[in-house]
Scaffold this active site. Structure first.
Site, short mmCIF file in Angstrom:
data_model
loop_
_atom_site.label_atom_id
_atom_site.label_comp_id
_atom_site.label_asym_id
_atom_site.label_seq_id
_atom_site.Cartn_x
_atom_site.Cartn_y
_atom_site.Cartn_z
N TRP A 150 0.79 -0.97 0.03
CA TRP A 150 0.04 0.04 -0.14
C TRP A 150 0.79 1.37 -0.09
CZ3 TRP A 150 1.95 2.19 4.02
CH2 TRP A 150 2.58 1.51 5.08
N ASN A 151 2.21 1.23 0.32
CA ASN A 151 2.91 2.47 0.66
C ASN A 151 3.05 3.40 -0.61
OD1 ASN A 151 4.81 0.68 -0.28
ND2 ASN A 151 6.24 1.24 1.07
N SER A 226 6.06 -7.17 3.09
CA SER A 226 6.96 -7.45 3.99
C SER A 226 7.65 -8.90 3.83
CB SER A 226 6.04 -7.40 5.28
OG SER A 226 5.02 -8.70 5.17
N GLU A 247 10.09 -8.58 -3.38
CA GLU A 247 10.77 -7.30 -3.10
C GLU A 247 10.33 -6.95 -1.56
OE1 GLU A 247 12.75 -5.59 -5.19
OE2 GLU A 247 12.43 -6.16 -7.04
N CYS A 281 10.01 1.82 1.61
CA CYS A 281 10.99 0.58 1.71
C CYS A 281 12.54 0.69 1.56
CB CYS A 281 10.73 -0.62 0.82
SG CYS A 281 10.69 0.04 -1.06
N GLU A 375 12.86 -3.18 10.66
CA GLU A 375 12.14 -2.08 9.89
C GLU A 375 11.29 -1.50 10.65
OE1 GLU A 375 9.75 -3.28 6.55
OE2 GLU A 375 10.64 -1.83 5.22
P1 NAD Z 1 2.36 -6.91 3.44
O1 NAD Z 1 3.36 -8.07 3.19
O2 NAD Z 1 1.46 -7.01 4.55
O3 NAD Z 1 1.36 -7.00 2.30
C1 NAD Z 1 1.74 -7.11 0.93
C2 NAD Z 1 0.57 -7.70 0.08
O4 NAD Z 1 0.71 -9.13 0.31
C3 NAD Z 1 -0.80 -7.23 0.10
O5 NAD Z 1 -1.41 -7.21 -0.80
C4 NAD Z 1 -1.30 -8.31 1.07
O6 NAD Z 1 -2.74 -8.48 0.89
C5 NAD Z 1 -0.78 -9.71 0.43
N1 NAD Z 1 -0.83 -10.76 1.15
C6 NAD Z 1 -0.87 -10.82 2.62
N2 NAD Z 1 -1.05 -12.20 3.04
C7 NAD Z 1 -0.72 -12.87 1.94
C8 NAD Z 1 -0.53 -14.18 1.56
N3 NAD Z 1 -0.73 -15.29 2.79
N4 NAD Z 1 -0.31 -14.82 0.44
C9 NAD Z 1 -0.42 -13.98 -0.46
N5 NAD Z 1 -0.37 -12.48 -0.33
C10 NAD Z 1 -0.56 -11.98 0.82
O7 NAD Z 1 3.15 -5.85 3.18
P2 NAD Z 1 2.52 -4.13 3.28
O8 NAD Z 1 2.36 -3.98 4.67
O9 NAD Z 1 1.34 -4.12 2.21
O10 NAD Z 1 3.87 -3.43 2.57
C11 NAD Z 1 4.61 -2.83 3.44
C12 NAD Z 1 5.98 -3.90 3.25
O11 NAD Z 1 6.44 -3.55 1.81
C13 NAD Z 1 7.38 -3.28 3.81
O12 NAD Z 1 8.00 -4.14 4.42
C14 NAD Z 1 8.03 -2.56 2.80
O13 NAD Z 1 9.53 -2.40 3.09
C15 NAD Z 1 7.57 -3.46 1.78
N6 NAD Z 1 8.03 -2.87 0.52
C16 NAD Z 1 8.91 -3.20 -0.18
C17 NAD Z 1 9.27 -2.64 -1.58
C18 NAD Z 1 10.44 -3.05 -2.52
O14 NAD Z 1 10.35 -2.68 -3.41
N7 NAD Z 1 11.31 -3.97 -1.79
C19 NAD Z 1 8.55 -1.62 -1.94
C20 NAD Z 1 7.40 -1.09 -1.09
C21 NAD Z 1 7.26 -1.67 -0.12
#
Ligand code: NAD
Length: 508
Positions: A150-151, A226, A247, A281, A375
């Protein structure tokens, strides 16, 4: 190929269960969206599979033309999309516009460079196989599943979506449950250009919908989120041996050398650590400063941060914490750091409100506190002095993460950057690499693997295909049962001439 405005059903209309997306600044309902079931996801993937032959057959030029039309639609409606991003994430309109602008630039680059990067290339066949003409080309995988956070609900998933599409794949996208409206906007705007062909579809829902996408008949899954969820994604994808790109998060460092422009370094640390309420991130979370300039740097930092504040109004620097559960994590990291002896320079645990966290700077933070190891994803900076740049690099690398970072140094920027174990580093700037479409984006260690953006990002969504064409009969026929002892001898002589070299070993 003309733009026809018509709503797309990106989730099966039979779905009855719904969920709400909320404005994190005040809790207002922004939208109501279907929870896509396993059947809905499978149906979307089946539609994508059907559309994939048509999309692939369009070729690089045909796809580029349509992707450029989509680029135009997004660009002309940037303000509308930025409003939606603002409502669903709480980030200021200007920040939303910035991430959309960067995504548009990536779309442009990916569509225009796909042919050059992925199209058929002739390669040298070498002396042994001189009778062959050799070619390599990169074929689309088929259907790509994309799961987004979402970020940065536009920039981040588009880093996978536009590279996958440009490479000739169709895409089924599961946006974060916090930003489903943005996800649907993207698929619906695409459908206005590529009418009636489900080349890009959005399925909305929670974690279970994401899990269904991992288990569906897709050819690759690009996940951003995450590390914790990334492990679940990998485990689910392993069921069908579906390859994944992960990622994940980071604990990025900004290093300040003794010859750095301190005002610029402080400005960069504050912006990259606190913009989007620190929910980036590739944002700075730790800062290591050469002890010789620690005091003047801290003065710059504390002076400049006075201008920065969280809020919901038009002049606020950044908005609320998007995901309510993150508030407790930010608070626990600050509490842990302070309990272990960190110095509160600005803000601190009291800066953590119900929805907003005000700028926080800690110094002399114990390296074993969670503020330094995990983080935080809040508008906090942990600033520690170091005796040398070697120590700065050592501490920077003493983490399981390895996403990005920055170095401020007039003389030694490149030497320091090269020694940081991370996927991306900016010298005398922050996050600059994210805006350069020709550069790969991704991490190492717990930050994940695989690359989006640039030529590597295009290739991630393809498989390499090698083709040889025999031009004339080989001088030495090696791959035949008709090969005789004379040919074997000639082959041995040839290999010796080519690779034997001159012996430097002492004669026995
Ligand atoms: P999250 O892991 O909670 O969710 C990410 C996505 O995964 C959401 O769409 C969620 O619905 C989905 N999801 C949840 N459970 C799942 C499952 N069991 N199977 C498949 N999909 C599932 O992360 P978040 O809170 O949305 O995002 C924040 C994190 O993302 C932070 O750690 C941030 O650093 C990271 N991030 C990384 C990058 C990068 O490019 N490396 C970019 C942006 C954000």
């Amino acid at each position: 190929m003309t733009a026809i405005i018509e709503p797309t059903t990106t989730t099966d209309p039979g779905t009855t269960e719904t969920f709400e997306s909320l404005n994190p600044a005040n809790g207002d309902v922004v939208g109501v969206h279907p929870v896509a079931s396993k059947e809905d996801v499978d149906a979307a993937v089946a539609r994508a599979r059907e559309a994939s032959a048509w999309w692939r057959e369009l070729g690089f030029e045909g796809r580029q033309e349509l992707l450029m039309q989509w680029k135009g639609v997004i660009t002309r409606r940037m303000a509308q999309l930025a409003d939606l991003v603002h409502l669903e994430t709480g980030k200021p309109h200007g920040d939303a516009q910035l991430e959309i602008a960067l995504a548009i630039d990536h779309l442009n680059w990916a569509a225009k460079h796909a042919k050059k990067v992925l199209g058929r290339h002739k390669v040298s066949s070498g002396l042994l196989m001189a009778n062959q003409a050799s070619y390599v080309q990169y074929q689309p995988l088929g259907v790509i599943g994309v799961i987004g956070p979402w970020n940065y609900p536009v920039f981040t998933p588009m880093g996978s979506i536009v590279y996958a599409l440009s490479a000739g794949n169709t895409v089924v996208f599961k946006p974060s449950e916090y930003t489903p409206g943005v996800g649907r906007w993207l698929a619906e705007s695409f459908a206005e250009v590529v009418h009636g062909r489900p080349v890009l579809q959005t399925v909305t829902g929670l974690g279970e919908t994401g899990n269904a996408l991992c288990l569906a008949d897709i050819d690759k899954l690009a996940f951003t989120g995450s590390g914790r969820t990334g492990k679940k994604v990998m485990a689910a994808c392993a069921t069908n041996l579906t390859p994944v790109i992960i990622e994940a998060g980071g604990k990025d460092v900004l290093i300040v050398d003794e010859d750095a422009d301190l005002a610029a370094a402080a400005d960069a640390a504050i912006w990259s650590g606190m913009a989007n309420a620190g929910q980036t991130c590739i944002g700075t979370e730790r800062v290591y400063v050469h002890e010789k300039v620690f005091d003047p740097f801290m003065k710059e930092l504390t002076d400049q941060v006075q201008q920065v504040r969280a809020g919901d109004d038009a002049t606020a620097s950044f908005g609320p914490i998007t995901m309510p559960s993150q508030i407790d994590i930010i608070k626990s990291h600050l509490d842990d750091a302070v309990a272990k002896g960190a110095n509160v320079v600005i803000g601190g645990p009291e800066a953590v409100g119900e929805r907003f966290v005000q700028p926080t700077i800690l110094s002399h933070v114990p390296e074993d506190s969670t503020e330094m190891t995990e983080e935080t994803f809040g508008p906090t900076l942990a600033v520690n002095p170091v005796k040398t740049m070697e120590e700065a690099v050592e501490r920077t690398n003493a983490t399981a993460y390895g996403l990005a970072g920055a170095v401020f140094s007039k003389k030694n920027g490149m030497a320091i950057a090269e020694r940081i174990r991370s996927g991306m580093t900016s010298i005398n700037a922050v996050t600059a690499f994210a805006g350069v479409p020709s550069l790969p984006f991704g991490g190492v260690g717990e930050s994940g693997f695989g690359r989006i953006h640039g030529p590597d990002g295009l290739k991630e969504f393809t498989y390499a295909k090698a083709i040889t064409r025999q031009k004339y009969k080989p001088l030495l026929a090696l791959t035949t049962f008709a090969r005789d002892a004379k040919t074997d001898k000639r082959a041995a002589t040839l290999i010796n001439l080519m690779h034997g070299g001159k012996s430097t070993l002492p004669k026995k």
